[in-house]
Motif scaffolding. Structure first.
Motif, PDB file in Angstrom:
ATOM      1  N   ASP A  45      -0.476 -42.907 -14.063  1.00  0.00           N
ATOM      2  CA  ASP A  45      -1.482 -42.539 -13.066  1.00  0.00           C
ATOM      3  C   ASP A  45      -2.774 -43.330 -13.256  1.00  0.00           C
ATOM      4  OD1 ASP A  45       0.221 -40.732 -11.865  1.00  0.00           O
ATOM      5  OD2 ASP A  45      -0.518 -39.018 -13.024  1.00  0.00           O
ATOM      6  N   GLY A  46      -3.174 -43.538 -14.520  1.00  0.00           N
ATOM      7  CA  GLY A  46      -4.403 -44.275 -14.787  1.00  0.00           C
ATOM      8  C   GLY A  46      -4.335 -45.697 -14.276  1.00  0.00           C
ATOM      9  N   MET A  47      -3.182 -46.340 -14.431  1.00  0.00           N
ATOM     10  CA  MET A  47      -3.013 -47.716 -13.967  1.00  0.00           C
ATOM     11  C   MET A  47      -3.039 -47.824 -12.449  1.00  0.00           C
ATOM     12  SD  MET A  47       0.001 -48.788 -16.648  1.00  0.00           S
ATOM     13  CE  MET A  47       0.358 -50.388 -15.918  1.00  0.00           C
ATOM     14  N   MET A  48      -2.857 -46.689 -11.776  1.00  0.00           N
ATOM     15  CA  MET A  48      -2.820 -46.687 -10.322  1.00  0.00           C
ATOM     16  C   MET A  48      -4.099 -46.136  -9.702  1.00  0.00           C
ATOM     17  SD  MET A  48       0.012 -48.106  -9.667  1.00  0.00           S
ATOM     18  CE  MET A  48       0.118 -47.789  -7.909  1.00  0.00           C
ATOM     19  N   LEU A  95      -6.971 -53.568 -18.236  1.00  0.00           N
ATOM     20  CA  LEU A  95      -7.698 -54.668 -17.612  1.00  0.00           C
ATOM     21  C   LEU A  95      -6.736 -55.569 -16.856  1.00  0.00           C
ATOM     22  CD1 LEU A  95     -10.532 -56.091 -17.443  1.00  0.00           C
ATOM     23  CD2 LEU A  95      -9.727 -57.545 -19.323  1.00  0.00           C
ATOM     24  N   GLU A  96      -7.122 -55.931 -15.623  1.00  0.00           N
ATOM     25  CA  GLU A  96      -6.348 -56.865 -14.814  1.00  0.00           C
ATOM     26  C   GLU A  96      -7.202 -58.082 -14.467  1.00  0.00           C
ATOM     27  OE1 GLU A  96      -3.382 -54.374 -12.047  1.00  0.00           O
ATOM     28  OE2 GLU A  96      -5.504 -53.871 -11.750  1.00  0.00           O
ATOM     29  N   LYS A  97      -6.524 -59.210 -14.243  1.00  0.00           N
ATOM     30  CA  LYS A  97      -7.189 -60.449 -13.843  1.00  0.00           C
ATOM     31  C   LYS A  97      -6.703 -60.848 -12.455  1.00  0.00           C
ATOM     32  CE  LYS A  97      -7.893 -65.271 -15.260  1.00  0.00           C
ATOM     33  NZ  LYS A  97      -7.471 -66.336 -16.207  1.00  0.00           N
ATOM     34  N   TYR A  98      -7.632 -61.367 -11.646  1.00  0.00           N
ATOM     35  CA  TYR A  98      -7.291 -61.778 -10.286  1.00  0.00           C
ATOM     36  C   TYR A  98      -6.693 -63.182 -10.301  1.00  0.00           C
ATOM     37  CZ  TYR A  98      -7.648 -62.089  -5.212  1.00  0.00           C
ATOM     38  OH  TYR A  98      -7.359 -62.203  -3.876  1.00  0.00           O
ATOM     39  N   GLU A  99      -5.428 -63.278  -9.920  1.00  0.00           N
ATOM     40  CA  GLU A  99      -4.716 -64.551  -9.887  1.00  0.00           C
ATOM     41  C   GLU A  99      -3.736 -64.551  -8.722  1.00  0.00           C
ATOM     42  OE1 GLU A  99      -2.938 -64.448 -13.824  1.00  0.00           O
ATOM     43  OE2 GLU A  99      -4.298 -66.028 -14.481  1.00  0.00           O
ATOM     44  N   ASP A 100      -3.625 -65.684  -8.029  1.00  0.00           N
ATOM     45  CA  ASP A 100      -2.665 -65.821  -6.929  1.00  0.00           C
ATOM     46  C   ASP A 100      -2.813 -64.693  -5.902  1.00  0.00           C
ATOM     47  OD1 ASP A 100      -1.592 -68.085  -8.183  1.00  0.00           O
ATOM     48  OD2 ASP A 100      -0.247 -66.840  -9.392  1.00  0.00           O
ATOM     49  N   ASN A 101      -4.091 -64.391  -5.554  1.00  0.00           N
ATOM     50  CA  ASN A 101      -4.411 -63.409  -4.512  1.00  0.00           C
ATOM     51  C   ASN A 101      -4.017 -61.979  -4.863  1.00  0.00           C
ATOM     52  OD1 ASN A 101      -5.450 -65.421  -2.690  1.00  0.00           O
ATOM     53  ND2 ASN A 101      -3.331 -65.984  -2.228  1.00  0.00           N
ATOM     54  N   ALA A 102      -3.954 -61.670  -6.159  1.00  0.00           N
ATOM     55  CA  ALA A 102      -3.615 -60.304  -6.571  1.00  0.00           C
ATOM     56  C   ALA A 102      -4.131 -60.059  -7.986  1.00  0.00           C
ATOM     57  CB  ALA A 102      -2.113 -60.079  -6.520  1.00  0.00           C
ATOM     58  N   TYR A 103      -4.422 -58.790  -8.307  1.00  0.00           N
ATOM     59  CA  TYR A 103      -4.785 -58.422  -9.669  1.00  0.00           C
ATOM     60  C   TYR A 103      -3.511 -58.219 -10.479  1.00  0.00           C
ATOM     61  CZ  TYR A 103      -9.727 -57.865  -8.636  1.00  0.00           C
ATOM     62  OH  TYR A 103     -11.044 -58.103  -8.307  1.00  0.00           O
ATOM     63  N   LYS A 104      -3.465 -58.867 -11.652  1.00  0.00           N
ATOM     64  CA  LYS A 104      -2.278 -58.802 -12.493  1.00  0.00           C
ATOM     65  C   LYS A 104      -2.665 -58.358 -13.897  1.00  0.00           C
ATOM     66  CE  LYS A 104      -0.040 -62.524  -9.893  1.00  0.00           C
ATOM     67  NZ  LYS A 104       0.607 -63.864  -9.974  1.00  0.00           N
ATOM     68  N   SER A 105      -1.767 -57.648 -14.560  1.00  0.00           N
ATOM     69  CA  SER A 105      -2.040 -57.141 -15.895  1.00  0.00           C
ATOM     70  C   SER A 105      -2.305 -58.291 -16.868  1.00  0.00           C
ATOM     71  CB  SER A 105      -0.880 -56.287 -16.396  1.00  0.00           C
ATOM     72  OG  SER A 105       0.315 -57.040 -16.446  1.00  0.00           O
ATOM     73  N   THR A 106      -3.135 -58.040 -17.863  1.00  0.00           N
ATOM     74  CA  THR A 106      -3.461 -59.033 -18.879  1.00  0.00           C
ATOM     75  C   THR A 106      -2.759 -58.677 -20.184  1.00  0.00           C
ATOM     76  OG1 THR A 106      -5.493 -57.806 -19.335  1.00  0.00           O
ATOM     77  CG2 THR A 106      -5.651 -59.688 -17.849  1.00  0.00           C
ATOM     78  N   LEU A 107      -2.625 -59.665 -21.067  1.00  0.00           N
ATOM     79  CA  LEU A 107      -1.734 -59.537 -22.220  1.00  0.00           C
ATOM     80  C   LEU A 107      -2.107 -58.391 -23.152  1.00  0.00           C
ATOM     81  CD1 LEU A 107       0.672 -60.712 -23.732  1.00  0.00           C
ATOM     82  CD2 LEU A 107      -0.911 -62.265 -24.912  1.00  0.00           C
ATOM     83  N   ILE A 108      -3.378 -58.296 -23.532  1.00  0.00           N
ATOM     84  CA  ILE A 108      -3.775 -57.319 -24.552  1.00  0.00           C
ATOM     85  C   ILE A 108      -3.593 -55.894 -24.069  1.00  0.00           C
ATOM     86  CG2 ILE A 108      -5.701 -56.482 -25.968  1.00  0.00           C
ATOM     87  CD1 ILE A 108      -6.758 -59.365 -26.017  1.00  0.00           C
ATOM     88  N   THR A 109      -3.937 -55.640 -22.804  1.00  0.00           N
ATOM     89  CA  THR A 109      -3.804 -54.278 -22.265  1.00  0.00           C
ATOM     90  C   THR A 109      -2.723 -54.210 -21.201  1.00  0.00           C
ATOM     91  OG1 THR A 109      -5.530 -54.616 -20.594  1.00  0.00           O
ATOM     92  CG2 THR A 109      -6.228 -53.767 -22.744  1.00  0.00           C
ATOM     93  N   GLN A 110      -1.696 -55.043 -21.329  1.00  0.00           N
ATOM     94  CA  GLN A 110      -0.583 -54.979 -20.378  1.00  0.00           C
ATOM     95  C   GLN A 110      -0.007 -53.570 -20.354  1.00  0.00           C
ATOM     96  OE1 GLN A 110       2.440 -57.903 -21.077  1.00  0.00           O
ATOM     97  NE2 GLN A 110       3.563 -57.417 -19.227  1.00  0.00           N
ATOM     98  N   TRP A 159      -9.738 -44.301 -18.403  1.00  0.00           N
ATOM     99  CA  TRP A 159      -9.496 -42.892 -18.126  1.00  0.00           C
ATOM    100  C   TRP A 159      -9.328 -42.126 -19.422  1.00  0.00           C
ATOM    101  CZ3 TRP A 159      -6.078 -46.824 -17.110  1.00  0.00           C
ATOM    102  CH2 TRP A 159      -4.833 -46.803 -17.756  1.00  0.00           C
ATOM    103  N   VAL A 160      -9.281 -40.818 -19.298  1.00  0.00           N
ATOM    104  CA  VAL A 160      -9.083 -39.939 -20.447  1.00  0.00           C
ATOM    105  C   VAL A 160      -7.586 -39.769 -20.669  1.00  0.00           C
ATOM    106  CG1 VAL A 160      -9.500 -37.641 -21.396  1.00  0.00           C
ATOM    107  CG2 VAL A 160     -11.248 -38.755 -19.996  1.00  0.00           C
ATOM    108  N   ALA A 161      -7.146 -39.957 -21.907  1.00  0.00           N
ATOM    109  CA  ALA A 161      -5.724 -39.920 -22.227  1.00  0.00           C
ATOM    110  C   ALA A 161      -5.098 -38.566 -21.898  1.00  0.00           C
ATOM    111  CB  ALA A 161      -5.507 -40.239 -23.702  1.00  0.00           C
TER     112      ALA A 161
END
Length: 207
Positions: A71-74, A120-135, A182-184
């Motif tokens: 839910d937090g990721m959404m 954390l997400e990064k904006y790439e190729d016209n979309a936000y995508k997950s990043t390695l450390i907090t995938q 968010w809160v766990a």
């Protein structure tokens, strides 16, 4: 019996210029997030900085309960905050940089590191995508020592990246990010107000 009000989580993020204050309640707990001056080491290439994109100055999610990672990721666009890492780079220059969060000490009761989730997400190729450390969403995980680039001992690195200008002239380069907190889900809710105060920073070195 704990009243319903004591079970509510208040999450509001208020940004003023480079200041973000996020209130997260576990009964009534508080996040305070401060965007400080960014740092750069090594060859002089200009200034690397964080820039908030939420120009309305406030985001809020009221009367929410602790959330699962799914839910937090959404969390929708009204419950995130966007920012950019940017620099006016000299010609033929590359910067390695890190985005990190640093806890601020407080005299008040605090949430534990495991009560907080970061994604954390990064904006790439016209979309936000997950990043390695907090995938996969992470709790606050403190560094045991200062990092090579300068992230502080006791802070948590959210992202490591590179800005590069291979042209023959100075050029502004930037990366765009979206942060969710968010809160766990398994956070114990009681009637005590708790704080969790952090700063969001970026550090870099020219290569």
């Amino acid at each position: 019996m704990i009243q319903t009000e004591s079970k509510q989580i208040l999450l509001s993020i208020i940004s003023i210029a480079v200041l973000i204050i996020a209130f997260v309640g576990v009964s009534y707990a508080t996040f305070v997030t401060v965007f400080e001056d960014s740092q750069i080491n090594g060859i002089s290439t200009g200034t690397i900085s964080l820039k908030l994109k939420n120009e309305n100055g406030a985001l809020s999610m009221e009367n929410a309960m602790p959330a699962s990672d799914v839910d937090g990721m959404m969390l929708d666009d009204n419950n995130v905050y966007d920012f950019e890492v940017q620099s006016m780079l000299s010609a033929q220059t590359t910067l390695n940089y890190e985005i990190y969060v640093e806890k601020i000490k407080t005299d008040k009761p605090t949430l534990s590191n495991s009560d907080v989730r970061f994604y954390l997400e990064k904006y790439e190729d016209n979309a936000y995508k997950s990043t390695l450390i907090t995938q996969n969403p992470q709790p606050f995980i403190p560094l045991e020592n200062n990092s090579f680039l300068g992230s502080k001992k006791g802070s948590m690195i959210l992202y490591s990246g590179t800005l590069s200008n291979m042209t023959s002239h100075d050029k502004e380069i930037k990366d765009s990010f979206r942060l969710r907190m968010w809160v766990a889900q398994d956070t114990v809710i009681d009637s005590i107000s708790r704080d969790f105060n952090i700063k969001l920073n970026v550090v870099a070195k020219a290569m």
